[in-house]
Enzyme design. Structure first.
Site, PDB file in Angstrom:
ATOM      1  N   CYS A   8       1.070  -1.418  -0.113  1.00  0.00           N
ATOM      2  CA  CYS A   8       0.123   0.283   0.069  1.00  0.00           C
ATOM      3  C   CYS A   8       0.868   1.399   0.109  1.00  0.00           C
ATOM      4  O   CYS A   8       2.513   0.825   0.056  1.00  0.00           O
ATOM      5  CB  CYS A   8      -0.803   0.418   1.092  1.00  0.00           C
ATOM      6  SG  CYS A   8      -0.088   0.727   3.183  1.00  0.00           S
ATOM      7  N   ARG A  14      -3.260  -0.879   4.938  1.00  0.00           N
ATOM      8  CA  ARG A  14      -3.401  -2.084   4.951  1.00  0.00           C
ATOM      9  C   ARG A  14      -3.212  -2.455   4.462  1.00  0.00           C
ATOM     10  O   ARG A  14      -3.592  -3.999   4.762  1.00  0.00           O
ATOM     11  CB  ARG A  14      -4.631  -1.044   2.599  1.00  0.00           C
ATOM     12  CG  ARG A  14      -5.861   0.021   3.241  1.00  0.00           C
ATOM     13  CD  ARG A  14      -5.916   0.705   1.880  1.00  0.00           C
ATOM     14  NE  ARG A  14      -4.639   1.334   2.093  1.00  0.00           N
ATOM     15  CZ  ARG A  14      -4.804   1.789   0.714  1.00  0.00           C
ATOM     16  NH1 ARG A  14      -5.444   1.583  -0.233  1.00  0.00           N
ATOM     17  NH2 ARG A  14      -3.531   3.082   0.484  1.00  0.00           N
ATOM     18  N   ASP A 123      -8.370   3.457   0.998  1.00  0.00           N
ATOM     19  CA  ASP A 123      -7.545   4.183   2.634  1.00  0.00           C
ATOM     20  C   ASP A 123      -7.877   4.763   3.536  1.00  0.00           C
ATOM     21  O   ASP A 123      -8.604   5.632   3.845  1.00  0.00           O
ATOM     22  CB  ASP A 123      -6.374   4.958   1.753  1.00  0.00           C
ATOM     23  CG  ASP A 123      -4.888   5.236   2.822  1.00  0.00           C
ATOM     24  OD1 ASP A 123      -4.570   4.184   3.880  1.00  0.00           O
ATOM     25  OD2 ASP A 123      -4.063   5.635   2.122  1.00  0.00           O
TER      26      ASP A 123
END
Length: 155
Positions: A8, A14, A123
């Site tokens: 990420c 994440r 996100d």
């Protein structure tokens, strides 16, 4: 052994959530020893930082430790070191191209490519919704593990 790298932007929300969720799921399937799982960032913004408190809260709630995890950046050598490079969204793909410009072996995928709906994982750094991130990551990891270990899939 199948090697997976979750990727990420900052490697604090994440991708570490995916790393630890996937590892836990594989252990519960009895396949933990068959996988090597890690996570990394496309950016340098959070290098060395611990897992974001929102992700830690989710993992703590699930009884999964992420103790000692610090953000690291993807390296060009990771392409050869891993079987799967798993992104959270299209922006990660664009950023990854600066580090790993080509994918001749077809190793780069988005996590939700392993679900019927596909798409991007939002996100939670921006949305604040870590529960939605958990839902999407759990679905993606389940699909990924089904792909890697089809014999473990319930018929």
């Amino acid at each position: 052994m199948v090697k997976i790298l979750f990727i990420c932007h900052g490697n604090i929300c994440r991708s570490p959530m995916a790393e630890f969720i996937c590892r836990d799921m594989a252990e519960k399937m009895g396949r933990g020893k068959d996988l090597q799982i890690a996570s990394a960032a496309t950016s340098t913004e959070a290098l060395g930082s611990p897992v974001h408190p929102g992700t830690r809260r989710i993992l703590d709630r699930l009884g999964i430790s992420c103790h000692g995890k610090r953000a690291v950046q993807v390296r060009p050598a990771d392409y050869d070191a891993y079987d799967y490079l798993i992104l959270m969204d299209e922006r990660n793909r664009a950023n990854l191209r600066r580090i790993i410009p080509a994918d001749p072996a077809g190793k780069i995928h988005k996590l939700l490519d392993f679900t019927p709906g596909g798409g991007d994982i939002a996100d939670p750094w921006y949305t604040g919704n870590f529960d939605n991130t958990l839902r999407d990551i759990t679905a993606g990891c389940s699909g990924l593990l089904d792909r890697i270990f089809p014999e473990n899939t319930e018929k």
